[in-house]
Design an enzyme around this catalytic site. Structure first.
Site, short mmCIF file in Angstrom:
data_model
loop_
_atom_site.label_atom_id
_atom_site.label_comp_id
_atom_site.label_asym_id
_atom_site.label_seq_id
_atom_site.Cartn_x
_atom_site.Cartn_y
_atom_site.Cartn_z
N ARG A 51 0.80 -1.23 0.00
CA ARG A 51 0.00 0.00 0.00
C ARG A 51 0.83 1.28 0.00
NH1 ARG A 51 -2.81 -3.88 1.68
NH2 ARG A 51 -0.83 -4.39 2.63
N THR A 52 1.77 1.36 0.92
CA THR A 52 2.45 2.65 1.10
C THR A 52 3.25 3.02 -0.14
OG1 THR A 52 2.57 2.09 3.43
CG2 THR A 52 3.85 4.00 2.71
N LYS A 80 25.70 -3.15 -0.33
CA LYS A 80 27.17 -3.10 -0.35
C LYS A 80 27.70 -2.33 0.86
CE LYS A 80 26.68 -2.00 -5.04
NZ LYS A 80 27.13 -1.09 -6.11
N ARG A 101 10.98 3.94 3.57
CA ARG A 101 10.65 2.95 4.62
C ARG A 101 11.92 2.21 4.99
NH1 ARG A 101 5.62 -1.08 4.62
NH2 ARG A 101 4.68 0.89 5.24
N HIS A 129 4.62 5.66 11.75
CA HIS A 129 4.17 5.52 10.35
C HIS A 129 3.22 6.70 10.08
CE1 HIS A 129 3.06 3.94 6.57
NE2 HIS A 129 2.77 2.70 6.89
#
Ligand code: CP
Length: 306
Positions: A51-52, A80, A101, A129
């Site tokens: 969703r986000t 890396k 995120r 959030h």
């Protein structure tokens, strides 16, 4: 440079303004279809999302802008060993705004301190959030007409549920809010949220393990998933995962205008049979998430010009 890392980064007036713009976008989408022409959103997702990430991408595309980014850490130079700070400086050369995120709490804050473009926290570990909270607030405003005098029950994994922490924080600024915390003992709301948010703002709250006993009191029931990815051992997750399963029979004593919310994804905690109940609002939250993210992108890009 203005970013959104914590829901308290915006005043109540600014949240009202964002909700107003989102409602206008819903009513007049064509008026916004070229507002971000020539602008680029970078979605930097070091953790899974449906969703986000996709609502941010859809939001920018519907504003006439473009999108670039990655959907897992392994396809970026983080694999890396590149730092979040260096990633943020790098992406600032390519894009106009970042949605990030990350599994580590505070990573989007570090990105915002190193980027030269706005950074949006799209979820950081078990912490916050804020854009889910924006989607939740728009849903509550559209379903309930405002935020005052509501009894809100939060049910499930209140320990690791970052959407719960952010929404409680946001609601603590409104009048007449009552909070009911429904969870197993092991998944109670962290004491820092109870002390720094609920107690500090004189928000009355009670804790219980029994959802059905408090059901008749609730104006909003905010269900959450037990978050497997935050558990230290699988045995505890398996023991707790089905602590609460909302089924139609458990709603028999609920208010007729109860608003049932869930940030999604769900696993077992809401039976699909509840989806047909007119009080089920969780797929409205999904759609509202796109509109409020459009409003957020517009606001942060506008402020970046100043
Ligand atoms: N609500 C939410 O954050 O969903 P995703 O994990 O799919 O983005």
């Amino acid at each position: 440079m203005r970013s959104l890392i914590d829901i308290l980064d915006f005043s109540v007036e600014e949240l009202d303004e964002l909700i107003g713009v989102a409602n206008d976008i819903i009513a007049n989408p064509e008026a916004y279809s070229e507002k971000c022409k020539g602008k680029k959103l970078a979605t930097l997702f070091f953790e899974p999302s449906t969703r986000t990430r996709l609502s941010f991408e859809a939001a920018m595309l519907e504003l006439g802008g473009s999108v670039l980014g990655f959907s897992e850490a392994n396809s970026s130079s983080a694999a890396k060993g590149e730092s979040v700070a260096d990633t943020a400086k790098t992406i600032s050369c390519y894009a106009d705004i970042i949605a990030m995120r990350h599994p580590k709490e505070g990573a989007p804050l570090v990105a915002s301190q190193n980027a030269s473009i706005p950074v949006i926290n799209a979820g950081d570990g078990g912490h916050n959030h804020p854009t889910q909270t924006l989607a939740d607030l728009l849903t509550i405003q559209r379903e309930k007409g405002g935020f005052n005098n509501l009894t809100v029950g939060f049910c499930g994994d209140l320990k690791f549920g970052r959407t719960v922490h952010s929404l409680i924080t946001a609601l603590s600024r409104y009048e007449g809010i009552n909070v009911v915390l429904i969870s197993p003992d092991e998944l109670k709301l962290p004491s820092y949220v109870k002390k720094d948010i609920l107690a500090k703002n004189n928000i009355p709250y009670k804790q219980t393990t029994d959802l059905e006993s408090v059901m008749p009191e609730l104006d909003i029931l905010y269900m959450t998933r037990v978050q497997r990815e935050r558990f230290f051992n699988e045995e505890d997750y398996l023991r707790l995962k089905d602590s609460y399963i909302l089924e139609p029979r458990k709603l028999k004593n609920a208010k007729p205008d109860l608003c049932i919310m869930h940030p999604l994804p769900r696993v077992n905690e809401i039976s699909v049979a509840v989806d047909d109940d007119p009080r089920a609002c969780y797929f409205k939250q999904v759609l509202n998430g796109k509109y409020i993210r459009m409003a957020l992108i517009l606001k942060l890009l506008e402020e970046a010009k100043r």
